[in-house]
Design a protein around this motif. Sequence first.
Motif, PDB file in Angstrom:
ATOM      1  N   ARG A 130       0.808  -1.220   0.000  1.00  0.00           N
ATOM      2  CA  ARG A 130       0.000   0.000   0.000  1.00  0.00           C
ATOM      3  C   ARG A 130       0.846   1.277   0.000  1.00  0.00           C
ATOM      4  N   HIS A 131       1.886   1.316   0.836  1.00  0.00           N
ATOM      5  CA  HIS A 131       2.705   2.533   0.914  1.00  0.00           C
ATOM      6  C   HIS A 131       3.552   2.714  -0.344  1.00  0.00           C
ATOM      7  N   ILE A 132       3.958   1.614  -0.958  1.00  0.00           N
ATOM      8  CA  ILE A 132       4.769   1.746  -2.177  1.00  0.00           C
ATOM      9  C   ILE A 132       3.885   2.300  -3.294  1.00  0.00           C
ATOM     10  N   ILE A 133       2.649   1.791  -3.400  1.00  0.00           N
ATOM     11  CA  ILE A 133       1.709   2.320  -4.397  1.00  0.00           C
ATOM     12  C   ILE A 133       1.477   3.818  -4.155  1.00  0.00           C
ATOM     13  N   ASN A 134       1.438   4.223  -2.871  1.00  0.00           N
ATOM     14  CA  ASN A 134       1.222   5.644  -2.575  1.00  0.00           C
ATOM     15  C   ASN A 134       2.440   6.517  -2.852  1.00  0.00           C
ATOM     16  N   TYR A 135       3.650   5.989  -2.526  1.00  0.00           N
ATOM     17  CA  TYR A 135       4.822   6.862  -2.565  1.00  0.00           C
ATOM     18  C   TYR A 135       5.771   6.592  -3.735  1.00  0.00           C
ATOM     19  N   MET A 136       5.837   5.335  -4.219  1.00  0.00           N
ATOM     20  CA  MET A 136       6.761   5.035  -5.316  1.00  0.00           C
ATOM     21  C   MET A 136       6.112   4.081  -6.307  1.00  0.00           C
ATOM     22  N   PRO A 137       4.968   4.448  -6.867  1.00  0.00           N
ATOM     23  CA  PRO A 137       4.212   3.492  -7.687  1.00  0.00           C
ATOM     24  C   PRO A 137       5.034   2.942  -8.849  1.00  0.00           C
ATOM     25  N   GLU A 138       6.037   3.698  -9.293  1.00  0.00           N
ATOM     26  CA  GLU A 138       6.794   3.284 -10.476  1.00  0.00           C
ATOM     27  C   GLU A 138       7.572   1.974 -10.278  1.00  0.00           C
ATOM     28  N   VAL A 139       7.850   1.599  -9.021  1.00  0.00           N
ATOM     29  CA  VAL A 139       8.645   0.370  -8.831  1.00  0.00           C
ATOM     30  C   VAL A 139       7.789  -0.897  -8.850  1.00  0.00           C
ATOM     31  N   LEU A 140       6.479  -0.753  -8.927  1.00  0.00           N
ATOM     32  CA  LEU A 140       5.598  -1.927  -8.890  1.00  0.00           C
ATOM     33  C   LEU A 140       4.850  -2.097 -10.212  1.00  0.00           C
ATOM     34  N   ASP A 141       4.380  -3.322 -10.462  1.00  0.00           N
ATOM     35  CA  ASP A 141       3.486  -3.555 -11.593  1.00  0.00           C
ATOM     36  C   ASP A 141       2.243  -2.697 -11.431  1.00  0.00           C
ATOM     37  N   GLN A 142       1.684  -2.302 -12.546  1.00  0.00           N
ATOM     38  CA  GLN A 142       0.524  -1.413 -12.508  1.00  0.00           C
ATOM     39  C   GLN A 142      -0.673  -2.049 -11.799  1.00  0.00           C
ATOM     40  N   ASP A 143      -0.790  -3.352 -11.896  1.00  0.00           N
ATOM     41  CA  ASP A 143      -1.997  -3.976 -11.328  1.00  0.00           C
ATOM     42  C   ASP A 143      -1.763  -4.574  -9.943  1.00  0.00           C
ATOM     43  N   THR A 144      -0.714  -4.085  -9.262  1.00  0.00           N
ATOM     44  CA  THR A 144      -0.467  -4.555  -7.900  1.00  0.00           C
ATOM     45  C   THR A 144      -1.618  -4.119  -6.985  1.00  0.00           C
ATOM     46  N   ARG A 145      -2.058  -5.031  -6.134  1.00  0.00           N
ATOM     47  CA  ARG A 145      -3.129  -4.718  -5.205  1.00  0.00           C
ATOM     48  C   ARG A 145      -2.542  -4.072  -3.949  1.00  0.00           C
ATOM     49  N   PRO A 146      -3.165  -3.006  -3.433  1.00  0.00           N
ATOM     50  CA  PRO A 146      -2.668  -2.423  -2.182  1.00  0.00           C
ATOM     51  C   PRO A 146      -2.954  -3.368  -1.004  1.00  0.00           C
ATOM     52  N   VAL A 147      -1.894  -3.754  -0.291  1.00  0.00           N
ATOM     53  CA  VAL A 147      -2.038  -4.598   0.897  1.00  0.00           C
ATOM     54  C   VAL A 147      -1.355  -3.891   2.057  1.00  0.00           C
ATOM     55  N   SER A 148      -2.058  -3.774   3.175  1.00  0.00           N
ATOM     56  CA  SER A 148      -1.445  -3.241   4.382  1.00  0.00           C
ATOM     57  C   SER A 148      -1.645  -4.258   5.502  1.00  0.00           C
ATOM     58  N   ALA A 149      -1.000  -4.041   6.660  1.00  0.00           N
ATOM     59  CA  ALA A 149      -1.042  -5.053   7.713  1.00  0.00           C
ATOM     60  C   ALA A 149      -0.816  -4.426   9.083  1.00  0.00           C
ATOM     61  N   VAL A 150      -1.566  -4.861  10.081  1.00  0.00           N
ATOM     62  CA  VAL A 150      -1.335  -4.404  11.463  1.00  0.00           C
ATOM     63  C   VAL A 150      -1.455  -5.554  12.451  1.00  0.00           C
ATOM     64  N   SER A 151      -0.736  -5.407  13.568  1.00  0.00           N
ATOM     65  CA  SER A 151      -0.881  -6.285  14.740  1.00  0.00           C
ATOM     66  C   SER A 151      -1.409  -5.415  15.862  1.00  0.00           C
ATOM     67  N   PRO A 152      -2.709  -5.425  16.116  1.00  0.00           N
ATOM     68  CA  PRO A 152      -3.255  -4.455  17.072  1.00  0.00           C
ATOM     69  C   PRO A 152      -2.964  -4.778  18.535  1.00  0.00           C
ATOM     70  N   GLY A 153      -2.348  -5.932  18.827  1.00  0.00           N
ATOM     71  CA  GLY A 153      -2.146  -6.308  20.232  1.00  0.00           C
ATOM     72  C   GLY A 153      -3.412  -6.903  20.825  1.00  0.00           C
TER      73      GLY A 153
END
Lengths: 312, 312, 312, 312
Positions: A130-153
Amino acid sequence: MNFRTDLALERRDLYKKANDIANEVDGLETQEEKIGEDIQITRVKVLNENGEQAIGKKKGNYITIDVKNLKIAGEEEIQRASEAVTKELKTLLAQLIGEKDDILVVGLGNLYVTPDALGPKVIQDIDITRHIINYMPEVLDQDTRPVSAVSPGVLGTTGIETLEILKGIVDNIHPKLLIVIDALASRSIERISSTVQIADTGIVPGAGVGNQRKELTIDTLGVPVIAIGVPTVVEAATIAADSLDLFIQKLQQDAHSNDFLNQLQEEDKYQMIKEVLVPEEYNFIVTPKEIDDLIENMSSVVARGINYATQK
Amino acid sequence: MNFRTDLALERRDLYKKANDIANEVDGLETQEEKIGEDIQITRVKVLNENGEQAIGKKKGNYITIDVKNLKIAGEEEIQRASEAVTKELKTLLAQLIGEKDDILVVGLGNLYVTPDALGPKVIQDIDITRHIINYMPEVLDQDTRPVSAVSPGVLGTTGIETLEILKGIVDNIHPKLLIVIDALASRSIERISSTVQIADTGIVPGAGVGNQRKELTIDTLGVPVIAIGVPTVVEAATIAADSLDLFIQKLQQDAHSNDFLNQLQEEDKYQMIKEVLVPEEYNFIVTPKEIDDLIENMSSVVARGINYATQK
Amino acid sequence: MNFRTDLALERRDLYKKANDIANEVDGLETQEEKIGEDIQITRVKVLNENGEQAIGKKKGNYITIDVKNLKIAGEEEIQRASEAVTKELKTLLAQLIGEKDDILVVGLGNLYVTPDALGPKVIQDIDITRHIINYMPEVLDQDTRPVSAVSPGVLGTTGIETLEILKGIVDNIHPKLLIVIDALASRSIERISSTVQIADTGIVPGAGVGNQRKELTIDTLGVPVIAIGVPTVVEAATIAADSLDLFIQKLQQDAHSNDFLNQLQEEDKYQMIKEVLVPEEYNFIVTPKEIDDLIENMSSVVARGINYATQK
Amino acid sequence: MNFRTDLALERRDLYKKANDIANEVDGLETQEEKIGEDIQITRVKVLNENGEQAIGKKKGNYITIDVKNLKIAGEEEIQRASEAVTKELKTLLAQLIGEKDDILVVGLGNLYVTPDALGPKVIQDIDITRHIINYMPEVLDQDTRPVSAVSPGVLGTTGIETLEILKGIVDNIHPKLLIVIDALASRSIERISSTVQIADTGIVPGAGVGNQRKELTIDTLGVPVIAIGVPTVVEAATIAADSLDLFIQKLQQDAHSNDFLNQLQEEDKYQMIKEVLVPEEYNFIVTPKEIDDLIENMSSVVARGINYATQK
């Protein structure tokens, strides 16, 4: 009916036994598949209210993947098991969201309690985009899906209900779907860290250990929730009840049969044993001594399964 | 007699029950002491061959320190428990070596298997002085005792018998006594990580889990060996047998008494249950789900206990 | 000459520069090889006493494997680098021992100090066979080589010289060769955790950080010792001296040249800077902030390199 | 002016030097206090826009606590340092919220990158009360303050801006104030993990390492934010520039003085050196090799400091 298990598959079997049903339970649909020697997949579908009432699970899909000998699994077995997870997960994802829709992966549990560390450990190995698509989209394939992840405790270490934390994050970053990973209590010690259940109906954290928290579902979070659950602990009373079943069978085979044993055989010993153990503070929740390796292998299975399923 | 426990105290109780002995077993001597609310000390002395044969333990001292509620212990309880360890250890040391004699502390077990990590974790917290005495004696009190410490690993990860490693080190650095720390299997899940046994007769690593290695004793190493053992795991069959005992008691109280139950009551169910569980591959060795915290607290107790006992 | 590096390659370069030698140093022989884009191998052979005196290293082979961008290396790069380690190690092993001769792998360092944890981390991943050959030979190929492994700890946490521990073990289990892994200090921050040096002449632990311990060599242990060293730390004075070199070059290019700078350019700034930093307690030993990942990747490279080299 | 430090104290000193100011900077107010031998407290208050422009910090309080020799600190020194943190924190809290107002403690950083693990490590040791007040109020004193805590992870491992995560949580659980802990880059290697800065003006995560994220302040979160920052890393260029300063001083003392050196002495070498190092990919960010112990001790200091300050 007290099922003492979060696995729909085990609930179905218990319901069938308790009600002497030979074939399928009304309102359920079950499919089995075997992959090689070591992997068994069972897909239980709850079709309607009949099914919901029978096994106490919401309408939806519950897929159980059993992996034999995961404790001593090598690279190859882990890869095969993760491919089974990928395949099932992909099918569910395709029914719920589009190919490029944003997914948030959530690892429930406590990193510092080994049998509860599965969720946070899986999160470490998720491929985040998700952050790469937001900040450096050029390094990824165009159809990459945004994935993020958290461990809320967990509530005990944060002081905050998991739902409160996740609701806040979901309202801010608007994923289209959540994949939530949690460690479960099992009814059977053999299934510990060798079974994955994938369900498209969300999750109630802590349900298996009688420490129920607010549910994480489309109703509370506003987006579909796929739950990936892995049994990692079991109650002493379950071990005792199962052992007693085997023990009575053995006694009867050895011609010790008598009316009392026959009657005992019919009953559910778990509740009776639990009533004996609880006042003695003996109903410990336990985990196999190899739990570190089991968690290690199972988090590889789940993380890879998710990584391959979320990207093409 | 198969005692399934390394604790002399539990063996004595089992022997008394099996042989219907009301008072003390011939060849043993037992003393009890209570410290505050939470700590119970039992000192079993094996006096002669009679005692040795009764409980299958060598002539010597076996001191059990039981600590209640260690799982949730705070700083104060840990300190009190460690003081009990110090006191008992000091008495044994004074009988075996001089005040400035060199001690090697050995932490058996596998750091990466949580219920087996006690030994290596204790070693991290031992106050080491041997190298300072050798290289910078001026920074220490003149009467500081040389203390060194090693974690030799386990056969499965080193490929070398623990005795082979220790024999080599002892022959090279010539300590006057070894203190060896090991995680044990217990007969009782309540004792898990809440009991310390201190013995002046050495140790047989892995004995409790049926995975017996060469003994570490004065006979094999040439110097006295004090063993500090802490139960951290228990067999499923033990849990089942204990639960069954409680269960039958309950049935009898509830007037379900019958000849069969009465007879069953008399017998040792463990062996019978084990015979049932083993062929089903169900005789797991388990540990409480809170094992991380238990090990953490117990290693503080043992490390401090040793640190205060080895220095004045 | 104070080389401040354990890498024979760096010493050779420094010696050549200091003595204005264009080609090869008398008594040395050097070979270079490039594997793909990212791996560079340099083999320095010390042929005789001339070579020994020039670079202060014993007669023997010193092979440096430089891996670019290891910090962000993926599975493929790690595999390629480990294959380079395997190939060089196999050549040395074939010259020193037979195909089935017993090897003991030793991981020096302190698991709890990240930049010093390489040795113990490699040991975790070594394929151990010695105990299986002793206890269950039927599960292995007949020509499996016995491999064992230990992490002896460091003087500061054991109180025992590493040589004393290893001497004892070697005398008891009689391996035919030792492979000893250690973290080194480097002269160059670029080489940190991206370089492996393999030498067939043993090792002096701690030499690079001015904390020299007894040497581990065929002379002290009685069997050949292959040392695998990986730079993980660097002195602040080294960083400052290298930066100053670059800085003066830049000043001179920018026409700030003057006699003083020209003279400064010729000298070794390291010693001068060290003299300034030490009294200020400013000569810290540092490591890159990504050291956790670097150690992780480098221990995969070394462990796999050893595993493939010791078995066929 | 490029201060390359997040510490208001260091910025003030740099500003004074650069502008040849003998006494206090206009718009600032500074107080110093010494506690025992090892602890130095400096309170810098930015009074108005003049002060803001001088050191590039918002109006508010910036308290620096310097602890000598924290690397080898024992229990007593850690306790004393934590008491200094408690005292300063209590004063700020009393100015901002009521005695029973809800506080959320946030540990920024990445648990798996040692020099960045401070925040998550502190969170492990925070005394959490919010859930107990909600579910079992009877076990606590009536005037216990609700405290909760989260470790939101870092952008690189979650894919989500820290502000997005915290905004969501704050909007859901409505704390009255945040305490945010972060590891900083320092201008001086001596300050690494031996300095705590407490500020009542919030924080910009990652600012010190040139990897700036969205600010966490009352403006973005809607409630006051107290930032607790601890320097844990330093740039190679900083080390080189500081060393060069010391080096030139030495050269001048040794009568190597010349016009060029005199001129160089006046300038800020950092920027010049950085320009040299960056194209060579040599401007590493580094941390002392003892970083594991430093982080351990500093997280005890901060966690205890917070625990005593938030409860009476």
